[in-house]
Design a protein around this motif. Structure first.
Motif, mmCIF file in Angstrom:
data_model
loop_
_atom_site.group_PDB
_atom_site.id
_atom_site.type_symbol
_atom_site.label_atom_id
_atom_site.label_comp_id
_atom_site.label_asym_id
_atom_site.label_seq_id
_atom_site.Cartn_x
_atom_site.Cartn_y
_atom_site.Cartn_z
ATOM 1 N N LEU A 107 57.260 40.217 53.746
ATOM 2 C CA LEU A 107 56.195 41.062 54.292
ATOM 3 C C LEU A 107 55.750 42.100 53.265
ATOM 4 C CD1 LEU A 107 54.662 41.414 57.019
ATOM 5 C CD2 LEU A 107 56.206 43.326 57.488
ATOM 6 N N ALA A 108 56.700 42.654 52.524
ATOM 7 C CA ALA A 108 56.368 43.628 51.489
ATOM 8 C C ALA A 108 55.551 42.985 50.373
ATOM 9 C CB ALA A 108 57.640 44.252 50.922
ATOM 10 N N LEU A 109 55.939 41.769 49.962
ATOM 11 C CA LEU A 109 55.197 41.074 48.911
ATOM 12 C C LEU A 109 53.812 40.680 49.400
ATOM 13 C CD1 LEU A 109 57.977 38.842 47.305
ATOM 14 C CD2 LEU A 109 57.258 41.166 46.732
ATOM 15 N N MET A 110 53.708 40.343 50.692
ATOM 16 C CA MET A 110 52.391 40.101 51.281
ATOM 17 C C MET A 110 51.518 41.344 51.137
ATOM 18 S SD MET A 110 51.343 40.140 55.263
ATOM 19 C CE MET A 110 51.397 41.951 55.081
ATOM 20 N N GLY A 111 52.104 42.505 51.441
ATOM 21 C CA GLY A 111 51.354 43.751 51.314
ATOM 22 C C GLY A 111 50.865 43.977 49.904
ATOM 23 N N GLY A 112 51.744 43.730 48.916
ATOM 24 C CA GLY A 112 51.330 43.881 47.522
ATOM 25 C C GLY A 112 50.200 42.945 47.155
ATOM 26 N N ALA A 113 50.253 41.701 47.658
ATOM 27 C CA ALA A 113 49.209 40.721 47.358
ATOM 28 C C ALA A 113 47.869 41.135 47.950
ATOM 29 C CB ALA A 113 49.620 39.352 47.895
ATOM 30 N N PHE A 114 47.873 41.618 49.186
ATOM 31 C CA PHE A 114 46.618 42.030 49.829
ATOM 32 C C PHE A 114 46.006 43.251 49.131
ATOM 33 C CE2 PHE A 114 47.723 39.985 54.156
ATOM 34 C CZ PHE A 114 46.976 38.862 53.840
ATOM 35 N N VAL A 115 46.842 44.197 48.753
ATOM 36 C CA VAL A 115 46.321 45.382 48.051
ATOM 37 C C VAL A 115 45.761 44.984 46.694
ATOM 38 C CG1 VAL A 115 46.942 47.601 47.024
ATOM 39 C CG2 VAL A 115 47.832 46.983 49.285
ATOM 40 N N LEU A 116 46.469 44.087 45.999
ATOM 41 C CA LEU A 116 45.981 43.624 44.698
ATOM 42 C C LEU A 116 44.638 42.922 44.842
ATOM 43 C CD1 LEU A 116 46.398 43.181 41.679
ATOM 44 C CD2 LEU A 116 47.680 41.100 42.230
ATOM 45 N N ALA A 117 44.491 42.114 45.884
ATOM 46 C CA ALA A 117 43.221 41.415 46.109
ATOM 47 C C ALA A 117 42.077 42.411 46.287
ATOM 48 C CB ALA A 117 43.329 40.514 47.334
ATOM 49 N N ARG A 118 42.362 43.527 46.942
ATOM 50 C CA ARG A 118 41.310 44.522 47.182
ATOM 51 C C ARG A 118 40.860 45.210 45.901
ATOM 52 N NH1 ARG A 118 37.746 47.115 46.965
ATOM 53 N NH2 ARG A 118 36.898 48.744 48.344
ATOM 54 N N ILE A 119 41.777 45.443 44.974
ATOM 55 C CA ILE A 119 41.399 46.216 43.789
ATOM 56 C C ILE A 119 41.063 45.345 42.583
ATOM 57 C CG2 ILE A 119 42.682 48.233 44.536
ATOM 58 C CD1 ILE A 119 44.935 47.493 42.739
ATOM 59 N N GLU A 120 41.196 44.013 42.740
ATOM 60 C CA GLU A 120 40.789 43.129 41.655
ATOM 61 C C GLU A 120 39.260 43.102 41.529
ATOM 62 O OE1 GLU A 120 42.175 41.727 39.307
ATOM 63 O OE2 GLU A 120 44.274 41.375 39.774
ATOM 64 N N ILE A 121 38.792 42.809 40.330
ATOM 65 C CA ILE A 121 37.351 42.722 40.087
ATOM 66 C C ILE A 121 36.826 41.417 40.669
ATOM 67 C CG2 ILE A 121 35.559 42.589 38.316
ATOM 68 C CD1 ILE A 121 37.409 44.203 36.500
ATOM 69 N N PRO A 122 35.738 41.447 41.447
ATOM 70 C CA PRO A 122 35.201 40.221 42.049
ATOM 71 C C PRO A 122 34.714 39.234 40.998
ATOM 72 C CG PRO A 122 34.254 42.194 43.058
ATOM 73 C CD PRO A 122 34.984 42.647 41.832
ATOM 74 N N ASP A 123 34.848 37.945 41.315
ATOM 75 C CA ASP A 123 34.329 36.887 40.448
ATOM 76 C C ASP A 123 32.955 36.400 40.907
ATOM 77 O OD1 ASP A 123 36.485 36.133 38.412
ATOM 78 O OD2 ASP A 123 37.622 36.137 40.273
ATOM 79 N N GLY A 124 32.515 36.901 42.061
ATOM 80 C CA GLY A 124 31.201 36.513 42.562
ATOM 81 C C GLY A 124 31.159 35.158 43.240
ATOM 82 N N LEU A 125 32.319 34.632 43.657
ATOM 83 C CA LEU A 125 32.362 33.329 44.319
ATOM 84 C C LEU A 125 32.082 33.473 45.811
ATOM 85 C CD1 LEU A 125 35.589 31.856 42.681
ATOM 86 C CD2 LEU A 125 33.225 31.413 42.025
ATOM 87 N N ARG A 126 31.448 32.456 46.376
ATOM 88 C CA ARG A 126 31.175 32.484 47.812
ATOM 89 C C ARG A 126 32.455 32.435 48.642
ATOM 90 N NH1 ARG A 126 25.939 28.452 48.745
ATOM 91 N NH2 ARG A 126 24.463 29.656 47.461
ATOM 92 N N LEU A 127 33.500 31.839 48.058
ATOM 93 C CA LEU A 127 34.761 31.715 48.780
ATOM 94 C C LEU A 127 35.518 33.031 48.869
ATOM 95 C CD1 LEU A 127 36.095 28.329 47.330
ATOM 96 C CD2 LEU A 127 35.100 28.721 49.586
ATOM 97 N N GLU A 128 35.146 33.988 48.053
ATOM 98 C CA GLU A 128 35.870 35.262 48.038
ATOM 99 C C GLU A 128 35.642 36.034 49.332
ATOM 100 O OE1 GLU A 128 36.107 36.650 43.356
ATOM 101 O OE2 GLU A 128 34.752 37.645 44.745
#
Length: 257
Positions: A107-128
């Motif tokens: 659960l903690a690693l899930m939290g880290g993954a979700f936070v990382l996804a939020r602060i990563e730079i977008p690639d502009g993909l429709r799937l994002e």
């Protein structure tokens, strides 16, 4: 990019990649570390797919290509793992510390993954996922991470004497450190949830996990290099350090969701 985030991303990615390598070692039947808790190898086909997926996620995070999508998918996968595999174990064995530990590590690693996804730079993909969706996931991730810290704290209090035996013998007052870490977990969880001194608390938490990697887990793995549980514990601590630094960066004024 902030150096703190770079370190967090690197630690998190290295841990994910080596988790993946563990699966391939398991499939190959080689003499070496095999996946221990919280990772369950299952069938060889599942192990190959899981190992490949974890390595792919690590490559995306390190290269910053599709990193946002990869981190979000990792978070979803970990959440489903907790919900459908770990939660039934916890319900079936509520008095056993193992499902609590492994479930809330995930659960903690899930939290880290979700936070990382939020602060990563977008690639502009429709799937994002959209920024709005990722903001909600990041909040959910922070709460999940904080909840895991509380569970870890309770375990340090309930099993303080056992935890003290894990502290290296050359460190004095080992029982004190067991309780101290429990208090530190609670303090960090409160800081993350209330967002009061959250960045500082997350940095200190990440530093503490990294110190454990160096003084506790590396020597234990060196003493038992074929023990999958010890190797996995090292990687969990490294991933937790990375996730803590990622959380710290997410509390920067211009990034808070």
């Amino acid at each position: 990019m902030d150096g703190l985030l770079k370190a967090g991303r690197l630690f998190f990615a290295i841990a994910m990649a080596l988790f993946g390598v563990e699966y391939f070692i398991y499939v190959a039947g080689l003499k070496g570390p095999i996946p221990g808790p919280p990772w369950i190898p299952g069938s060889h086909a599942v192990a190959v797919l899981t190992g490949a997926a974890l390595i792919a996620v690590a490559v995306c995070i390190v290269t910053e290509k599709l990193a946002r999508l990869a981190a979000a998918l990792l978070g979803v996968a970990l959440f489903l793992y907790v919900l459908f595999l770990q939660l039934p174990r916890l319900i079936a064995q509520p008095h056993s510390p193992d499902p609590w530990t492994s479930g809330f590590e995930l659960l903690a690693l899930m939290g880290g993954a979700f936070v990382l996804a939020r602060i990563e730079i977008p690639d502009g993909l429709r799937l994002e996922p959209t920024n709005k969706v990722l903001s909600h996931l990041a909040i959910f991730g922070r709460v999940g991470f904080a909840l895991a810290l509380v569970v870890f704290a309770v375990q340090h209090f309930l099993y303080a004497k056992f935890v003290a035996t894990i502290v290296p013998a050359w460190i004095p007052a080992r029982l004190f450190w067991s309780y101290f870490v429990g208090v530190a977990f609670v303090a960090a969880a409160l800081a993350i949830v209330t967002r009061q001194m959250a960045r500082t608390a997350s940095i200190l938490l990440g530093t503490m996990f990294f110190i454990w990697v160096v003084i506790l887990h590396v020597p234990r793995v060196a003493a038992q290099p074929r023990n999958g549980d010890e190797f996995t514990s090292l990687l969990v601590a490294l991933a937790m350090s990375g996730a803590s630094f990622i959380l710290a960066e997410s509390f920067a004024p211009d990034l808070v969701a």
